[in-house]
Design a protein around this motif. Sequence first.
Motif, PDB file in Angstrom:
ATOM      1  N   GLU A 489     -79.602 -70.370 -11.331  1.00 59.76           N
ATOM      2  CA  GLU A 489     -78.417 -70.747 -10.383  1.00 59.76           C
ATOM      3  C   GLU A 489     -77.534 -72.247 -10.567  1.00 59.76           C
ATOM      4  O   GLU A 489     -76.450 -72.382 -10.811  1.00 59.76           O
ATOM      5  N   GLU A 490     -78.827 -72.835 -10.448  1.00 62.03           N
ATOM      6  CA  GLU A 490     -78.331 -74.456 -10.606  1.00 62.03           C
ATOM      7  C   GLU A 490     -78.034 -74.471 -11.942  1.00 62.03           C
ATOM      8  O   GLU A 490     -77.080 -75.475 -12.068  1.00 62.03           O
ATOM      9  N   THR A 491     -78.847 -74.360 -12.908  1.00 66.08           N
ATOM     10  CA  THR A 491     -78.313 -74.843 -14.337  1.00 66.08           C
ATOM     11  C   THR A 491     -77.071 -73.989 -14.826  1.00 66.08           C
ATOM     12  O   THR A 491     -76.644 -74.600 -15.811  1.00 66.08           O
ATOM     13  N   ASN A 492     -76.963 -72.795 -14.219  1.00 66.20           N
ATOM     14  CA  ASN A 492     -75.621 -72.041 -14.657  1.00 66.20           C
ATOM     15  C   ASN A 492     -75.571 -71.663 -16.137  1.00 66.20           C
ATOM     16  O   ASN A 492     -74.587 -71.745 -16.387  1.00 66.20           O
ATOM     17  N   CYS A 493     -76.667 -71.466 -16.614  1.00 69.35           N
ATOM     18  CA  CYS A 493     -76.266 -71.090 -18.032  1.00 69.35           C
ATOM     19  C   CYS A 493     -75.788 -69.613 -18.159  1.00 69.35           C
ATOM     20  O   CYS A 493     -75.216 -69.163 -19.144  1.00 69.35           O
ATOM     21  N   MET A 494     -75.916 -68.748 -17.055  1.00 68.82           N
ATOM     22  CA  MET A 494     -75.040 -67.486 -16.990  1.00 68.82           C
ATOM     23  C   MET A 494     -74.389 -67.456 -15.349  1.00 68.82           C
ATOM     24  O   MET A 494     -75.222 -67.831 -14.496  1.00 68.82           O
ATOM     25  N   TYR A 495     -73.334 -66.763 -15.322  1.00 66.82           N
ATOM     26  CA  TYR A 495     -72.552 -66.594 -14.114  1.00 66.82           C
ATOM     27  C   TYR A 495     -72.406 -65.134 -13.881  1.00 66.82           C
ATOM     28  O   TYR A 495     -71.583 -64.644 -14.594  1.00 66.82           O
TER      29      TYR A 495
END
Length: 535
Positions: A489-495
């Motif tokens: 969630e923090e790095t947000n490579c996928m949403y």
Amino acid sequence: MKKIMKRSVAFLIAAVMCISLAACGSTTDKSNPATDSGKEGANYIKVVIASAADPGNYLPFNATNSVRDQMSYVFYEGLFEDYYKTGELTPVIASGYERTGDGVYLITMNENVHDSQGNPITADDVVFCYNKILEIGERKNDCGELQSVKKIDDYKVEMTFTPDLVGAFERVVTAVSIVSQEAYEKSTTGFSSDPIGTGPYVIKAWLPGSSITFVKDESYWNKDGVLNNQNCDEIEVRFIAESAQVAIELETRSVDFAYNLSTKDAAAFDNKPGFATETVPYTMVRSIGFNCDESNVFSNQKLRQAVSYAIDGAAIIQSIYDGKGALPNVAAVPEGNYFVDYVESWNDSIPYEYNLEKAKELMAEAGYPDGGITVRLMTKDMPEYRSTCEVIQAYLAEIGITVEILTYENALYQTYRYQPEAYDFYLCQVAPNGQSYVPCGWKWYLQAGEDGKNTFFSDDLHMQELLTAALGRDTHSEETVDELWKYIEETNCMYPYAYTYTNYVHVDAMKPFIFLGQDCLPNLSTYSDSWARNK
């Protein structure tokens, strides 16, 4: 969990239906006792299912697809199945197993198993099947950790896995069909069109592009087994692509159960006498994958976060899926009891819930206070995906981002998703891949390849460490799974922007058995005493 619409699901999600195909053609092979299921009479139960497409082939060891899987349950069987209770294996061809060491499993087989042609199934056949899978190499998603399978005696085999991950053994022993080596090697098609399995049904007729019909295998080896999986005499699957046509077939009682109905067409059967509708959470979470390659604009984490906050998932659910869905709390479906390790605290928040002002702040932090950038959004060429991309295009315009939509048919989409120069972000679906462990669904996207990068082209070493801990047989826990998700969630490579519901309609004299919210197993379904279809 923030719901846009919620329907109760009042039927079982579990069961095993494995499929034994003996002959493929336009007529029944009357010389084969397995296909001679007797004359149709007052108690003869024939079920007609509408499916979107012809499976094309039933190659047991090659790459598969969802349409093929829907059908193959009735004639192919694995060592175990996992339909009855999430996270538990039900013995089928195998009678049990024991973990004898780190990554080492000893499997004991039933000694009375045979296929529809009478060929006995022994440890030699099991070893052959798994070695064939490894040789062909198209099922790495199912068998990537399997290192070897060896015969211990006629009815025992030993499997070795490296590394020993949660879900790896479970997937290998449920996803691989076990067939007779002798029968397979005699087939001129590799069982593409003439499959012979150990399951409860065989092919009566196959009209390519039109329909396929299965009948009870009267010589089925496991008639008295715990699966109780011959609840109907005949199953006809008709291939009907258009939802409107499926609705007509239901209305005229030419079809008893339908998968592929649009929300609008399914709604027409709500409260209609003689029919029942089911709305089931789809196991895949609709998501956006970002190209995190160092050469790409989305290597900028703040920009990824800005885009995620700028997209209103609730509006997509309402406009594209007629409100039949919900905002996910994590890249895994919270409903349906699909997972044994879903962390309840995840339901307390929505990742990147729509917030335009926050998105604008992050745009400035990313170095784009006025926007002024153009990005390429890739998708499969399907109406719902094209429409979703258009909605995303409109929302990102609000923060100064111009979106160019790239639409490809599936084969090109699957090719380009591995090419970092081909796109900037894309629509994808995070699936459990038949597993009851949450991180198994994330593994496909997050696990690094030989170049050290995952499918988002990120070479994040810490991500790999967290993934290894969450998947390890001896380190998997609620804590390691939760830590992995927080970092995703923090790095947000996928949403993950939405999960949706699948619509099923069936005659009310049938109580369908649905596996993982996807596949109807008519041989495990139940039928009222009034059932009559003698055709």
